[in-house]
Design a protein around this motif. Structure first.
Motif: not given
Ligand code: NAP
Length: 277
Positions: A125, A127, A129, A148-149, A203, A220, A222
């Motif tokens: 949930a 950015g 997501a 998770r939350s 998880k 997503l 990488y």
């Molecule tokens: P973010 O805003 O920090 O969100 C992290 C998410 O992961 C939250 O929903 C969090 O849940 C969940 N999470 C973290 N640890 C967890 C665990 N142990 N068990 C279950 N859920 C867990 O991060 P973001 O910017 O959205 O990025 C998320 C992922 O997407 C990252 O891995 C990033 O590298 C990837 N990404 C990839 C690209 C691409 O171009 N390939 C682009 C953007 C992002 P809570 O809300 O409960 O904390």
């Protein structure tokens, strides 16, 4: 020279300069376009962007932690950027700053089939997501969000739509056609073997048996490919889209916005692949 950059903190690890430079070279425009990585702290972000404009830069990609700030400084935000609440692509024009979000259409472009009418589950949930949920809903999928939350998940659904999975309800992959991991689960752990059997699936509440050929599986994450999730998906026969392909697709759409040219996808993929060798 049309100068571009990727702005973030940290930024040294970014594959975008390599990928975009390879795209310019593939089209023979590397004498006219350049792309570099610039580290900016959140406090310096707005001034840093103003400085780039003064220096004649034509645009920038924006990554963690600046995607919301990038939207906030734009005079012309796209509909997607506004709805998602984040921008990853800025274009500097005489009329001001235009902000786009190419993460969302990049995800749809990476899918091997149209999501229209399909049942999708998005894990996370944050950015990433938010961009995935918005993109899938716009493309006509039925979207369930699991996080998770629960509170953060509920906020996302209230803002963008989709359904929040009932607390404690197990993930039933048999009725899911597209599964997107937009959590940070699977990011490289220091010293861990990529894709080594571990607890990432646990998880995420995923049963490996459900990762079969009926499923489009998007991870997503990488930088740690194959992740435990993509490795299990490939073993089970799922149609896997990994984080590198998502990175290439969002970068390709940014490239098109700035240059107006068709992005050379394979050259961009190859550039990332070479980095890993
Ligand atoms: P973010 O805003 O920090 O969100 C992290 C998410 O992961 C939250 O929903 C969090 O849940 C969940 N999470 C973290 N640890 C967890 C665990 N142990 N068990 C279950 N859920 C867990 O991060 P973001 O910017 O959205 O990025 C998320 C992922 O997407 C990252 O891995 C990033 O590298 C990837 N990404 C990839 C690209 C691409 O171009 N390939 C682009 C953007 C992002 P809570 O809300 O409960 O904390």
């Amino acid at each position: 020279m049309n100068r571009l950059a990727v702005l973030g903190q940290p930024i040294a690890h970014s594959l975008s300069p390599r990928m975009q430079t390879a795209a310019f070279a593939a089209l023979g425009i590397d004498g006219e376009w350049s792309y570099e990585a610039i580290e900016l702290s959140p406090e310096r972000f707005a001034d840093g962007v103003a400085d780039l404009r003064e220096r004649g830069f034509v645009g920038a990609n924006v990554t963690v932690p600046h995607k919301a700030a990038a939207l906030a400084i734009a005079e012309q935000p796209s509909e997607a950027a506004r709805a998602i609440g984040a921008a990853n692509t800025l274009t500097f024009t005489a009329a001001g700053i235009r902000a786009d979000n190419t993460d969302a259409p990049g995800l749809i472009a990476a899918l091997p089939a149209s999501p229209r009418g399909k049942r999708a589950v998005v894990l996370g949930a944050g950015g990433a997501a938010r961009a995935a949920v918005w993109a899938l809903l716009e493309a006509g999928a039925d979207v369930e969000v699991r996080n998770r939350s629960a509170e953060r998940g509920a906020e996302l659904v209230a803002d963008l739509g989709g359904r929040l999975a009932a607390p404690g309800q197990p993930l039933d992959l048999s009725s899911c056609e597209i599964l997107v991991n937009a959590t940070a689960v699977g990011l490289a752990k220091p010293g861990a073997e990529p894709g080594a059997a571990g607890s990432d699936l646990k998880k995420l509440g995923i049963e490996a048996d459900g990762l079969d050929e009926h499923l489009i599986l998007v991870d997503l994450v990488y930088g740690a490919e194959p992740t435990e999730l993509t490795a299990a998906g490939r073993r089970g026969g799922a149609k896997v889209v990994d984080g590198r392909e998502i990175l290439v697709r969002q970068g390709a759409l940014s490239f098109r916005i700035w240059t107006g040219l068709e992005p050379p996808l394979q050259a961009m993929r190859d550039a990332i692949e070479e980095q890993r060798r």
